[in-house]
Design a protein around this motif. Structure first.
Motif, mmCIF file in Angstrom:
data_model
loop_
_atom_site.group_PDB
_atom_site.id
_atom_site.type_symbol
_atom_site.label_atom_id
_atom_site.label_comp_id
_atom_site.label_asym_id
_atom_site.label_seq_id
_atom_site.Cartn_x
_atom_site.Cartn_y
_atom_site.Cartn_z
ATOM 1 N N ASN A 1 28.312 -45.348 -32.437
ATOM 2 C CA ASN A 1 29.248 -44.262 -32.747
ATOM 3 C C ASN A 1 29.304 -43.985 -34.258
ATOM 4 O O ASN A 1 30.369 -43.797 -34.841
ATOM 5 N N VAL B 1 32.714 -46.414 -19.040
ATOM 6 C CA VAL B 1 31.953 -46.082 -20.248
ATOM 7 C C VAL B 1 30.761 -45.190 -19.914
ATOM 8 O O VAL B 1 30.058 -45.409 -18.924
ATOM 9 N N MET B 2 30.548 -44.197 -20.756
ATOM 10 C CA MET B 2 29.324 -43.419 -20.708
ATOM 11 C C MET B 2 28.533 -43.762 -21.963
ATOM 12 O O MET B 2 29.097 -43.812 -23.062
ATOM 13 N N GLU C 1 24.957 -43.414 -24.421
ATOM 14 C CA GLU C 1 23.770 -42.668 -24.826
ATOM 15 C C GLU C 1 22.983 -43.540 -25.798
ATOM 16 O O GLU C 1 23.567 -44.162 -26.682
ATOM 17 N N GLY D 1 20.024 -40.361 -28.068
ATOM 18 C CA GLY D 1 20.141 -38.998 -27.551
ATOM 19 C C GLY D 1 20.047 -38.867 -26.048
ATOM 20 O O GLY D 1 20.223 -37.781 -25.510
ATOM 21 N N ILE E 1 21.309 -40.086 -22.188
ATOM 22 C CA ILE E 1 22.335 -40.807 -21.428
ATOM 23 C C ILE E 1 21.656 -41.850 -20.544
ATOM 24 O O ILE E 1 20.668 -41.562 -19.865
ATOM 25 N N GLU F 1 25.707 -44.091 -28.654
ATOM 26 C CA GLU F 1 27.022 -43.440 -28.593
ATOM 27 C C GLU F 1 27.710 -43.930 -27.330
ATOM 28 O O GLU F 1 27.119 -43.925 -26.241
ATOM 29 N N LEU F 2 28.930 -44.360 -27.455
ATOM 30 C CA LEU F 2 29.700 -44.844 -26.312
ATOM 31 C C LEU F 2 31.011 -44.079 -26.224
ATOM 32 O O LEU F 2 31.699 -43.902 -27.232
ATOM 33 N N VAL F 3 31.314 -43.624 -25.033
ATOM 34 C CA VAL F 3 32.620 -43.005 -24.806
ATOM 35 C C VAL F 3 33.257 -43.692 -23.615
ATOM 36 O O VAL F 3 32.626 -43.865 -22.578
ATOM 37 N N SER F 4 34.500 -44.088 -23.791
ATOM 38 C CA SER F 4 35.232 -44.701 -22.695
ATOM 39 C C SER F 4 36.216 -43.664 -22.156
ATOM 40 O O SER F 4 37.084 -43.189 -22.890
ATOM 41 N N PHE F 5 36.054 -43.307 -20.910
ATOM 42 C CA PHE F 5 36.923 -42.274 -20.337
ATOM 43 C C PHE F 5 38.356 -42.780 -20.235
ATOM 44 O O PHE F 5 38.587 -43.958 -19.943
ATOM 45 N N VAL G 1 41.098 -41.058 -14.298
ATOM 46 C CA VAL G 1 39.998 -41.549 -15.130
ATOM 47 C C VAL G 1 38.720 -41.800 -14.326
ATOM 48 O O VAL G 1 37.627 -41.431 -14.767
ATOM 49 N N HIS H 1 34.991 -39.790 -14.911
ATOM 50 C CA HIS H 1 33.741 -40.480 -15.219
ATOM 51 C C HIS H 1 32.686 -40.206 -14.144
ATOM 52 O O HIS H 1 31.545 -39.851 -14.446
ATOM 53 N N HIS I 1 25.660 -34.582 -14.843
ATOM 54 C CA HIS I 1 25.109 -34.294 -16.179
ATOM 55 C C HIS I 1 23.608 -34.021 -16.173
ATOM 56 O O HIS I 1 23.108 -33.262 -17.005
ATOM 57 N N VAL J 1 38.531 -35.621 -22.772
ATOM 58 C CA VAL J 1 38.872 -37.042 -22.703
ATOM 59 C C VAL J 1 39.870 -37.388 -23.803
ATOM 60 O O VAL J 1 39.509 -37.475 -24.978
ATOM 61 N N ARG K 1 32.553 -34.378 -29.511
ATOM 62 C CA ARG K 1 31.370 -35.240 -29.596
ATOM 63 C C ARG K 1 30.344 -34.794 -28.573
ATOM 64 O O ARG K 1 30.687 -34.139 -27.596
ATOM 65 N N ILE L 1 27.330 -36.386 -26.140
ATOM 66 C CA ILE L 1 26.638 -37.548 -25.586
ATOM 67 C C ILE L 1 25.582 -36.993 -24.648
ATOM 68 O O ILE L 1 25.915 -36.447 -23.601
ATOM 69 N N GLY L 2 24.315 -37.126 -25.012
ATOM 70 C CA GLY L 2 23.273 -36.482 -24.213
ATOM 71 C C GLY L 2 23.535 -34.976 -24.195
ATOM 72 O O GLY L 2 23.640 -34.352 -25.248
ATOM 73 N N THR M 1 39.572 -39.179 -27.126
ATOM 74 C CA THR M 1 38.835 -40.214 -26.382
ATOM 75 C C THR M 1 39.580 -41.554 -26.330
ATOM 76 O O THR M 1 38.985 -42.587 -26.073
#
Lengths: 75, 210
Positions: A15, A41-42, A44, A47, A49, A67-71, B127, B131, B138, B148, B162, B164-165, B173
């Motif tokens: 990140n 967590v999603m 990448e 670039g 996923i 890159e990490l995103v936690s919903f 949540v 996800h 995607h 988020v 942001r 992501i992909g 977030t």
């Protein structure tokens, strides 16, 4: 755990922030180390996923970008 | 556009947009999962902006606790959200094609919905559903947009955008609305506006991240 104690380390940009991890760490190891609830967590890598079933088989190397995103709930 | 009579919205939009821009906006298909705080606001903003092909999924009926941030009125409590939202969107643009599904979305049936969508917007509340929805779609669409983290009253964090992909994520977030941080209209609408702007930007070839 101190990364140096496990031998060689790799520097990964997580990140946007540089972090050192043991060279043997795969994506799953890193996510488990950094995220409390990995099921949300999603991720990448460079670039792209990577879905959770592939985390363990995703090796990383020095200089990789994650890159990490936690919903979280709400909408 | 020149052959068909322009409706009031289109006439108004052409004060701000070129014919080419409006044509591009009108050619885009947008799928929206969820017609609550994010989904109803994103849908309203997109239709006002000229988008006219929208597919929306939601299984809920309107509750009193929705009225603080969602595009519904007090006398609509008890009615299905998608029915009311469709009516509201058609009131803005009577020529829009608003496809609605009053179902609880499940990944097993994902292929039934959003076929041919250029963008899919994740606008759910729970949540796990958020996800799973993003994880499911995607790689089946050009771009996704997800919201988020848009709750908070006494403790607030800045919202960012942001990528992501191929998924754009708007919000802080971090702030979960189920941990003592209420979802209030200003922040929920702010997040929805960021999401709608991503769809508009990408449609017009603008980089949403600037």
């Amino acid at each position: 755990m101190n990364a140096e104690s496990e031998g060689n380390t790799m520097n990964i940009l997580v990140n946007g922030h540089p972090k050192d991890f043991p060279e043997a760490h795969n994506l799953k190891n890193i996510i488990e180390q950094l995220c409390a609830q990995t099921s949300r967590v999603m991720a990448e890598v460079n670039g792209k996923i990577i879905r959770s079933p592939q985390w363990e088989s995703t090796p990383l190397k020095d200089g990789d970008k994650i890159e990490l995103v936690s919903f979280v709930g709400g909408g | 556009m020149t052959i068909k009579q322009l409706n009031a919205l289109e006439q108004g939009l052409l004060r701000y947009l070129s014919q080419e821009q409006l044509k591009k906006i009108q050619s885009v298909n947008v799928g929206i999962g969820g017609a609550g705080g994010l989904g109803s606001n994103v849908a309203m903003m997109l239709v006002r902006t000229g988008f006219k092909q929208i597919e929306i999924i939601d299984h809920d009926v309107i509750e009193p606790s929705n009225l603080n941030r969602q595009q519904y009125f007090a006398d609509e409590v008890g009615f299905p959200k998608v029915d009311v939202l469709q009516k509201r969107l058609l009131a803005i643009n009577p020529d829009a094609q608003i496809t609605i599904h009053r179902i609880k979305w499940a990944p097993q049936e994902a292929q039934k919905y959003f076929q041919g969508c250029d963008f899919i917007v994740e606008a759910f509340d729970q949540v796990d559903g958020k996800h799973t929805f993003v994880d499911t779609y995607h790689d089946k669409v050009k771009f996704m947009v997800s919201g988020v983290g848009m709750a908070g009253l006494t403790q607030k964090k800045s919202m960012t955008l942001r990528k992501i992909g191929n998924v754009y994520i708007a919000g802080d977030t971090q702030t979960c609305s189920h941990q003592g941080h209420p979802p209030m209209a200003p922040r929920v609408t702010q997040c929805a506006a960021m999401m709608a702007e991503v769809v508009l930007d990408l449609t017009l070839g603008i980089n949403p991240l600037k």
